[in-house]
Motif scaffolding. Structure first.
Motif, PDB file in Angstrom:
ATOM      1  N   LYS A 181       0.997  -1.195  -0.097  1.00 45.40           N
ATOM      2  CA  LYS A 181       0.046  -0.008  -0.045  1.00 45.40           C
ATOM      3  C   LYS A 181       0.819   1.089  -0.044  1.00 45.40           C
ATOM      4  O   LYS A 181       0.768   2.137  -0.692  1.00 45.40           O
ATOM      5  N   GLU A 182       1.995   1.223   0.917  1.00 51.19           N
ATOM      6  CA  GLU A 182       2.728   2.681   0.795  1.00 51.19           C
ATOM      7  C   GLU A 182       3.407   2.554  -0.379  1.00 51.19           C
ATOM      8  O   GLU A 182       4.108   3.787  -0.717  1.00 51.19           O
ATOM      9  N   LYS A 183       3.667   1.785  -1.367  1.00 45.09           N
ATOM     10  CA  LYS A 183       4.296   1.801  -2.872  1.00 45.09           C
ATOM     11  C   LYS A 183       3.407   2.436  -3.828  1.00 45.09           C
ATOM     12  O   LYS A 183       4.008   2.862  -4.713  1.00 45.09           O
ATOM     13  N   ILE A 184       2.149   2.504  -3.339  1.00 38.47           N
ATOM     14  CA  ILE A 184       1.267   2.988  -4.483  1.00 38.47           C
ATOM     15  C   ILE A 184       1.235   4.698  -4.520  1.00 38.47           C
ATOM     16  O   ILE A 184       1.467   5.143  -3.499  1.00 38.47           O
ATOM     17  N   GLU A 185       1.437   4.916  -5.546  1.00 34.54           N
ATOM     18  CA  GLU A 185       1.476   6.518  -5.971  1.00 34.54           C
ATOM     19  C   GLU A 185       0.156   6.853  -5.999  1.00 34.54           C
ATOM     20  O   GLU A 185      -0.628   6.788  -7.198  1.00 34.54           O
ATOM     21  N   ILE A 186      -0.521   7.462  -4.808  1.00 33.73           N
ATOM     22  CA  ILE A 186      -1.971   7.968  -4.631  1.00 33.73           C
ATOM     23  C   ILE A 186      -2.267   9.051  -5.780  1.00 33.73           C
ATOM     24  O   ILE A 186      -3.492   8.918  -6.202  1.00 33.73           O
ATOM     25  N   ASN A 187      -1.317   9.717  -6.216  1.00 32.98           N
ATOM     26  CA  ASN A 187      -1.653  10.896  -7.320  1.00 32.98           C
ATOM     27  C   ASN A 187      -1.754   9.977  -8.675  1.00 32.98           C
ATOM     28  O   ASN A 187      -2.016  10.936  -9.802  1.00 32.98           O
ATOM     29  N   ARG A 188      -1.530   8.717  -8.965  1.00 31.42           N
ATOM     30  CA  ARG A 188      -1.504   8.189  -9.924  1.00 31.42           C
ATOM     31  C   ARG A 188      -2.632   6.889 -10.012  1.00 31.42           C
ATOM     32  O   ARG A 188      -2.631   5.868 -10.717  1.00 31.42           O
ATOM     33  N   LEU A 189      -3.374   7.145  -9.164  1.00 27.39           N
ATOM     34  CA  LEU A 189      -4.457   5.858  -9.127  1.00 27.39           C
ATOM     35  C   LEU A 189      -5.223   5.836 -10.043  1.00 27.39           C
ATOM     36  O   LEU A 189      -5.619   6.905 -10.926  1.00 27.39           O
TER      37      LEU A 189
ATOM     38  N   GLN B  92       0.211   0.939 -12.416  1.00 22.37           N
ATOM     39  CA  GLN B  92       1.075   1.996 -12.297  1.00 22.37           C
ATOM     40  C   GLN B  92       2.568   1.955 -13.099  1.00 22.37           C
ATOM     41  O   GLN B  92       2.970   2.934 -13.430  1.00 22.37           O
TER      42      GLN B  92
ATOM     43  N   LEU C  12      -0.356  -1.751  -8.257  1.00 19.93           N
ATOM     44  CA  LEU C  12       0.933  -1.465  -8.479  1.00 19.93           C
ATOM     45  C   LEU C  12       1.527  -1.772  -9.903  1.00 19.93           C
ATOM     46  O   LEU C  12       2.125  -1.065 -10.675  1.00 19.93           O
TER      47      LEU C  12
ATOM     48  N   TYR D  87      -3.873  -4.092  -4.121  1.00 21.42           N
ATOM     49  CA  TYR D  87      -2.698  -3.167  -3.968  1.00 21.42           C
ATOM     50  C   TYR D  87      -1.693  -3.799  -5.164  1.00 21.42           C
ATOM     51  O   TYR D  87      -1.166  -2.910  -5.889  1.00 21.42           O
TER      52      TYR D  87
END
Length: 245
Positions: free
Chosen positions: A4-12, A232, A229, A225
């Motif tokens: 979850k921490e690896k996910i770029e929230i601005n590129r969901l 992305q 990933l 998640y």
């Protein structure tokens, strides 16, 4: 670092659609009845919806019951519909608490009265929510949806309310059950099969496809998640070259 921490929230992805496959096969592998798989599948729905809301996904569509599923044994259909009523009743308070809006697409007129009533009540209650929109595809098939849209458009043409030259992709989209819902960016299918199964054929034109061998009862937060990933890491060109992006 967690997935979850690896996910770029601005590129969901704005909209994730899931074909929830494998309940029956998972149950069989456990030496259980198919209904047990469907029950555990409801747990996965709850976990994935919670994960989606924690990320801030805007739309999550779940392929819950297809028009072809009406051909299954009557006992299984009744069990599924009973489970649907129970799940909606039990989950509505959590949907309200988590600011989740519920919608449904498909030929809902075919649902049993108690399932239809529970569904409509939940949709009405959650309509004020502004967080993740969860769309249930119930009694749904894309060919049914497109055929119904064509009939409606043809009638408008016959009534001189629409000119043939005015029929555009946008007009067709307006007559689909997904009107007002953005097309999916990512389609996930569980259960090891690699096909679309008559699901959102028009809307999935440019979606990224992600297939996993995990049966739906095994698909939980970490699997969602992981799929995001993977999404992305892809380059979405929409017919353009990499240099044009």
């Amino acid at each position: 670092m967690s997935l979850k921490e690896k996910i770029e929230i601005n590129r969901l992805p704005k909209h994730v659609a899931i074909i929830m496959d494998g309940n029956g096969r998972w149950a069989k592998a456990q030496g259980k009845d198919r209904s047990f798989g469907h029950q555990e599948g409801v747990v996965s729905v709850r976990k994935v919806v919670e994960a989606a809301t924690s990320l801030g996904l805007e739309y999550l569509t779940l392929y819950t019951f297809s028009t072809e599923n009406w051909r299954r044994p009557e006992s299984e259909i009744q069990a599924l519909m009973g489970l649907l009523v129970k799940a909606i009743y039990q989950e509505t308070p959590d949907l309200m608490k988590n600011n989740v809006r519920l919608m449904a697409i498909g030929d809902l007129s075919r649902l049993p009265e108690d399932a239809y009533t529970s569904l409509m009540d939940c949709i009405a209650q959650t309509s004020v929510n502004t967080g993740t929109t969860v769309v249930l595809a119930l009694s749904y098939s894309s060919r049914w949806e497109i055929t119904d849209a064509v009939r409606t458009i043809a009638k408008r043409v016959m009534d001189d309310d629409l000119k043939i030259s005015e029929i555009t992709e946008g007009v067709v989209s307006e007559y689909l059950t997904t009107k007002g819902i953005p097309d999916p960016d990512l389609l996930i299918r569980t259960g090891g099969e690699q096909r679309i199964s008559n699901f959102l054929l028009w809307q999935l034109s440019y979606a990224e496809l992600y297939f996993t061998d995990k049966y739906w009862p095994e698909f939980r937060e970490e699997e969602l998640y992981s799929a995001i990933l993977d999404y992305q890491m892809r380059e979405r060109r929409f017919g353009k070259t990499s240099e044009q992006l």
